[in-house]
Design an enzyme around this catalytic site. Structure first.
Site, short mmCIF file in Angstrom:
data_model
loop_
_atom_site.label_atom_id
_atom_site.label_comp_id
_atom_site.label_asym_id
_atom_site.label_seq_id
_atom_site.Cartn_x
_atom_site.Cartn_y
_atom_site.Cartn_z
CB ALA A 11 -0.94 -0.01 1.21
NE ARG A 16 13.37 6.61 -0.99
CZ ARG A 16 14.13 5.72 -0.36
NH1 ARG A 16 15.42 5.63 -0.65
NH2 ARG A 16 13.63 4.93 0.56
CD GLN A 74 -2.33 0.74 5.20
OE1 GLN A 74 -1.53 0.62 4.27
NE2 GLN A 74 -1.95 0.90 6.45
N GLY A 140 14.57 -1.91 11.47
CA GLY A 140 14.26 -2.27 12.85
C GLY A 140 15.33 -3.23 13.35
CG ASN A 228 12.72 1.74 -0.75
OD1 ASN A 228 11.57 1.37 -0.57
ND2 ASN A 228 13.72 1.36 0.03
NE ARG A 333 3.65 -8.89 -36.72
CZ ARG A 333 2.79 -8.39 -37.61
NH1 ARG A 333 3.15 -8.26 -38.88
NH2 ARG A 333 1.59 -8.01 -37.24
CE1 TYR A 366 3.90 -10.18 -42.78
CE2 TYR A 366 2.34 -10.12 -44.59
CZ TYR A 366 2.61 -10.13 -43.24
OH TYR A 366 1.56 -10.10 -42.35
CB ALA A 423 10.79 -15.14 -61.13
NE ARG A 440 7.60 -13.54 -66.40
CZ ARG A 440 8.33 -14.57 -66.00
NH1 ARG A 440 8.49 -14.81 -64.71
NH2 ARG A 440 8.91 -15.36 -66.86
C1 UD1 Z 1 9.75 -2.00 8.19
C2 UD1 Z 1 9.81 -2.49 9.62
C3 UD1 Z 1 11.27 -2.61 10.04
C4 UD1 Z 1 12.04 -3.50 9.09
C5 UD1 Z 1 11.87 -3.02 7.66
C6 UD1 Z 1 12.46 -4.02 6.72
C7 UD1 Z 1 7.82 -1.63 10.70
C8 UD1 Z 1 7.24 -0.63 11.60
N1 UD1 Z 1 9.12 -1.56 10.46
O1 UD1 Z 1 10.28 -0.70 8.19
O2 UD1 Z 1 11.34 -3.16 11.35
O3 UD1 Z 1 13.40 -3.50 9.43
O4 UD1 Z 1 10.46 -2.87 7.33
O5 UD1 Z 1 12.40 -3.52 5.41
O6 UD1 Z 1 7.12 -2.53 10.24
N2 UD1 Z 1 3.21 -0.49 4.10
C9 UD1 Z 1 1.86 -0.47 3.89
N3 UD1 Z 1 1.09 0.34 4.65
C10 UD1 Z 1 1.59 1.11 5.63
C11 UD1 Z 1 2.98 1.08 5.85
C12 UD1 Z 1 3.76 0.27 5.08
O7 UD1 Z 1 1.36 -1.16 3.00
O8 UD1 Z 1 0.81 1.80 6.28
C13 UD1 Z 1 4.05 -1.36 3.27
C14 UD1 Z 1 5.00 -0.61 2.38
O9 UD1 Z 1 4.43 -0.41 1.11
C15 UD1 Z 1 6.20 -1.52 2.31
C16 UD1 Z 1 6.18 -2.26 3.62
O10 UD1 Z 1 4.87 -2.11 4.12
O11 UD1 Z 1 6.08 -2.48 1.26
C17 UD1 Z 1 7.21 -1.72 4.59
O12 UD1 Z 1 6.93 -0.39 4.86
P1 UD1 Z 1 8.07 0.65 5.10
O13 UD1 Z 1 7.48 1.95 5.43
O14 UD1 Z 1 9.06 0.58 4.02
O15 UD1 Z 1 8.70 0.06 6.45
P2 UD1 Z 1 10.11 0.39 7.01
O16 UD1 Z 1 10.06 1.72 7.65
O17 UD1 Z 1 11.13 0.16 5.98
CA CA Z 2 11.25 -0.10 3.57
#
Ligand code: UD1
Ligand code: CA
Length: 458
Positions: A11, A16, A74, A140, A228, A333, A366, A423, A440
């Site tokens: 979502a 970027r 979402q 994380g 990203n 094709r 062709y 031909a 021809r």
């Molecule tokens: C998240 C983890 C982090 C981990 C990292 C690995 C959390 C809070 N943190 O961080 O611990 O090390 O991934 O890459 O989970 N997304 C949604 N909806 C939202 C938020 C995110 O669909 O509301 C999706 C994003 O599109 C993405 C994925 O979840 O595909 C991760 O979201 P992102 O914001 O990149 O998380 P990080 O901050 O990188």
């Molecule tokens: Ca991420």
């Protein structure tokens, strides 16, 4: 036996990428990132996958049309925990739920299978996949106690200095027991540096309930590479390319320059086939044994038999039999069925046609909307005139026909077997068996013409 379902988070905005297209639909070797993730989930045994969509979600939904994939919206981006919660009743108590990201396409099914097996053997409530990395910035961190047991996963922005020094990171991939996931999601709060509902907080919640929570350290951190930006897309492509090409070489395919060979992940290639530099081979292409492909060729959804030479040409959605040669500079094709021992030579275009065994189309022709039999010889410059300005028509040519150079066969028209076409003929009516058809103007010779002209000039 526990059953597996998967949730794919997709979502996010992907700002970027600077793209009109959803980030997860960007492609690596002609397959979108989210499709890799869905296929991997399936390969791990997931019976159903729920993709969480938001930003550009309509596009994602339209691009994925599979019976075993559903979608949950979402609409507000309130964090990974909130995102998973949107799956609602998709999360079933008795099932294991695998959580993946749509922008992390390099994850390998075998790794996840090990994680799932570990999760089940340990009877864990949740298992998070972690990795040891040189530079953990932005991720994380997995915090363990003195005896090495999992304590919590803390976000970079919420981590203290000691925690920030930890090099074991949360990859964002988890296996949850359905009932426990649901329970923990209901208790998440957003009291943290980013004001988000963090999925990783579920781990601490379940641990505080006395449940088993584990972190599984995966060996190869490259699998968790998230995309990203376009630069990272290119980096991910290089990793995927090396992985795919290595697999083919290990199975007996020669690649002169793997760095310059781009093969999609579903392509199959037989032993002792040689791939020369500059080839793009994609989709559901299947290539037999002992073929030589390239240099500089493109094959999309093609089926090639054994011993085919395919030189500097393009082939789309068609099949080619054994020991046939194509190119250089041929264009095949969609919807062609080309037989065995056929020659499709230089500057030949074939479209929506059947070409029988042993037929030769050596140059500058062709062949469109044509059913050509066996052992036909198409002279240089023969053209199947298939289009009358409004409709396409078919040409039928029997076995053993000799089509002379620079012949037009104006469709709809049939040339019966073993006929000869002189031909330069433009054939507009059917030609019976074994005859010579000449269509021809007869040549005239005007004697004394040059001297007459000279006399007139003076
Ligand atoms: C998240 C983890 C982090 C981990 C990292 C690995 C959390 C809070 N943190 O961080 O611990 O090390 O991934 O890459 O989970 N997304 C949604 N909806 C939202 C938020 C995110 O669909 O509301 C999706 C994003 O599109 C993405 C994925 O979840 O595909 C991760 O979201 P992102 O914001 O990149 O998380 P990080 O901050 O990188
Ligand atoms: Ca991420």
């Amino acid at each position: 036996m526990e059953q597996l379902k998967a949730i794919v988070l997709a979502a996010g905005e992907g700002t970027r990428m600077k793209s009109k297209k959803s980030k997860v639909l960007h492609e690596i070797l002609q397959k979108s990132m989210v499709h890799y993730v869905i296929d991997t989930a399936k390969a791990c045994g997931a019976k159903q996958t729920c993709v969480i969509i938001g930003h550009q979600g309509e596009q994602v939904e339209a691009a994925i049309q599979q019976d075993d994939v559903c979608f949950a919206w979402q609409t507000e981006r309130k964090g990974t925990g909130h995102a998973v919660k949107m799956a609602g009743d998709f999360i079933e108590d008795e099932k294991d739920i695998l959580i993946l990201y749509g922008d992390t396409p390099l994850i390998v099914a075998d790794t996840l299978k090990e994680v799932i097996a570990y999760h089940r053997a340990k009877q864990n409530s949740v298992t998070v996949v972690s990795a040891m990395v040189e530079n953990p910035t932005g991720y994380g961190r997995i915090i363990r106690n003195a005896t090495g047991d999992f304590v919590k996963s803390v976000e970079q922005k919420d981590a203290n200095e000691t925690e920030q020094a930890v090099k074991e990171i949360n990859t964002g991939i988890y296996v949850f027991r359905g009932a426990d996931l649901k329970q923990a999601l209901g208790r998440l709060n957003n009291n943290n540096a980013q004001g988000e509902y963090y999925l990783p907080d579920c781990l601490e919640i379940l641990l505080s309930d006395g449940k088993n929570v584990g972190a599984y350290i995966a060996a190869d951190e490259k699998e968790f590479f998230g995309v990203n930006s376009r630069v990272q897309l290119a980096e991910a492509t290089k990793i995927m390319q090396a992985r795919i090409n290595r697999k083919h070489m290990e199975h007996g395919v020669t690649m002169i320059d793997p760095e310059n060979t781009y093969i999609g992940c579903d392509v199959q290639i037989g032993r002792d086939t040689v791939i020369l530099p500059g080839c793009v081979i994609e989709g559901n292409t299947i290539i037999g044994e002992d073929c030589e492909i390239g240099p500089n060729s493109r094959l999309t959804d093609m089926q090639l038999g054994d011993g085919v030479t395919f030189q500097t040409s393009t082939g789309l959605e068609s099949s080619i039999g054994n020991d046939t040669t194509v190119g250089p500079f041929a264009y095949i094709r969609p919807n062609c069925h080309i037989g065995n021992h056929v020659k499709v030579g230089d500057f030949v275009e074939v479209k929506n046609s059947n070409v029988g065994d042993g037929t030769k189309i050596p140059h500058l022709s062709y062949v469109g909307d044509t059913d050509a039999g066996e052992k036909i010889n198409f002279g240089c410059g023969s053209i199947m005139v298939n289009y009358d300005g409004e409709k396409k028509h078919r040409t039928t040519i029997g076995d053993g026909v000799f089509v002379g150079c620079n012949v037009n066969l104006v469709a709809p028209v049939t040339v019966e077997k073993n006929a000869y076409i002189a031909a330069g003929s433009t054939i507009t009516r059917d030609v019976p068996e074994d005859v010579l058809a000449v269509a021809r103007a007869r040549q005239t010779v005007i004697t004394g013409w040059k001297s007459k002209r000279s006399a007139n000039k003076s």
